[in-house]
Design an enzyme around this catalytic site. Structure first.
Site, PDB file in Angstrom:
ATOM      1  N   LYS A  13       0.816  -1.215   0.000  1.00 25.73           N
ATOM      2  CA  LYS A  13       0.000   0.000   0.000  1.00 25.73           C
ATOM      3  C   LYS A  13       0.854   1.271   0.000  1.00 25.73           C
ATOM      4  O   LYS A  13       0.560   2.226  -0.725  1.00 25.73           O
ATOM      5  CB  LYS A  13      -0.915  -0.039   1.234  1.00 25.73           C
ATOM      6  CG  LYS A  13      -1.979   1.016   1.285  1.00 25.73           C
ATOM      7  CD  LYS A  13      -3.117   0.631   2.227  1.00 25.73           C
ATOM      8  CE  LYS A  13      -2.601   0.382   3.635  1.00 25.73           C
ATOM      9  NZ  LYS A  13      -2.531   1.606   4.451  1.00 25.73           N
ATOM     10  N   ARG A 153      12.538  -7.647  12.111  1.00 27.26           N
ATOM     11  CA  ARG A 153      11.836  -6.921  13.163  1.00 27.26           C
ATOM     12  C   ARG A 153      11.115  -7.895  14.089  1.00 27.26           C
ATOM     13  O   ARG A 153      10.664  -8.958  13.665  1.00 27.26           O
ATOM     14  CB  ARG A 153      10.806  -5.955  12.546  1.00 27.26           C
ATOM     15  CG  ARG A 153      11.454  -4.835  11.786  1.00 27.26           C
ATOM     16  CD  ARG A 153      10.509  -3.760  11.316  1.00 27.26           C
ATOM     17  NE  ARG A 153       9.084  -4.092  11.345  1.00 27.26           N
ATOM     18  CZ  ARG A 153       8.150  -3.327  10.781  1.00 27.26           C
ATOM     19  NH1 ARG A 153       8.488  -2.217  10.161  1.00 27.26           N
ATOM     20  NH2 ARG A 153       6.887  -3.671  10.827  1.00 27.26           N
ATOM     21  N   ARG A 164      -2.034  -9.562  13.329  1.00 22.80           N
ATOM     22  CA  ARG A 164      -2.224  -8.299  12.613  1.00 22.80           C
ATOM     23  C   ARG A 164      -3.145  -8.480  11.407  1.00 22.80           C
ATOM     24  O   ARG A 164      -4.033  -7.655  11.161  1.00 22.80           O
ATOM     25  CB  ARG A 164      -0.874  -7.744  12.145  1.00 22.80           C
ATOM     26  CG  ARG A 164      -0.015  -7.174  13.262  1.00 22.80           C
ATOM     27  CD  ARG A 164       1.398  -6.913  12.789  1.00 22.80           C
ATOM     28  NE  ARG A 164       1.469  -5.924  11.731  1.00 22.80           N
ATOM     29  CZ  ARG A 164       2.526  -5.777  10.919  1.00 22.80           C
ATOM     30  NH1 ARG A 164       3.579  -6.564  11.045  1.00 22.80           N
ATOM     31  NH2 ARG A 164       2.524  -4.846  10.000  1.00 22.80           N
TER      32      ARG A 164
END
Length: 206
Positions: A13, A153, A164
């Site tokens: 995105k 990460r 998520r």
């Protein structure tokens, strides 16, 4: 042209937002940037938002909507905007419609299993922030741009990524139905090279 951009984490995105903003000369507006700007300028609504975040609380939808409304009243939005990260739920979508209507809602669609592989395989440079994927690194552990060390990460693991994506799907399903009913939803196949996906977006917006 007023555009809303939807897309799950890892769908690309952010990359497409930059290209859309440049081609159509629209300000790219993300809620994170608006919050930081209002907090930095110590606006009344910014200070209100800060009072929540400083205490580890989510900013209420009403406050978020007020911040977005103020941003869309700026001069650079007179000919349209690209909203990224807002709305996140039906309340926000309905409130947005009370002061600004979307001409197109782009939903960058990528299968969740592919997104899981994308995010869990991501490696980021500690120095410059450049992002890579293990499938294309060929075993390299340093950044091609600056030579910095690459790392994974903490939130790029299966459990966190899965959560998520689950939360995103639950939040977005009502939005997709809402904008589909209003005949402004454009589903974009998000699989392929960056320019291929962008070409689909351009074709859909014609």
């Amino acid at each position: 042209m007023n555009i809303i951009l939807l897309g799950a984490p890892g769908a690309g995105k952010g990359t497409q937002a930059t290209k859309i903003s440049e081609k159509y000369r629209l300000p790219h507006i993300s809620t994170g940037d608006i919050f930081r700007d209002n907090i930095k300028r110590q606006t009344p609504v910014g200070l209100l938002a800060k009072s929540y975040t400083d205490n580890g609380k989510l900013v209420p939808d009403e406050v978020t909507c007020e911040i977005v409304k103020g941003r869309l009243e700026a001069d650079d939005c007179k000919n349209g905007y690209l909203l990224d990260g807002f709305p996140r739920n039906l309340f926000q979508a309905e409130t947005l419609e009370s002061f600004s209507k979307a001409d197109a809602v782009l939903n960058i669609d990528v299968d969740l299993s592919l997104l899981m592989a994308r995010l869990c395989g991501r490696r980021v440079c500690k120095d410059c922030g450049e992002s890579y994927h293990v499938d294309f690194l060929g075993g390299k552990t340093v950044c091609e741009r600056c030579g910095g060390e690459l790392y994974q990460r903490k939130d790029d693991n299966e459990e966190t990524v899965g959560n998520r994506l689950k939360v995103y799907s639950e939040q977005t399903a009502p939005l997709i139905a809402y904008y589909s009913e209003r005949n402004v939803l454009l589903n974009i196949d998000g699989v392929g090279a960056i320019d291929e996906v962008f070409a689909r977006i351009v074709a859909a917006l014609k």
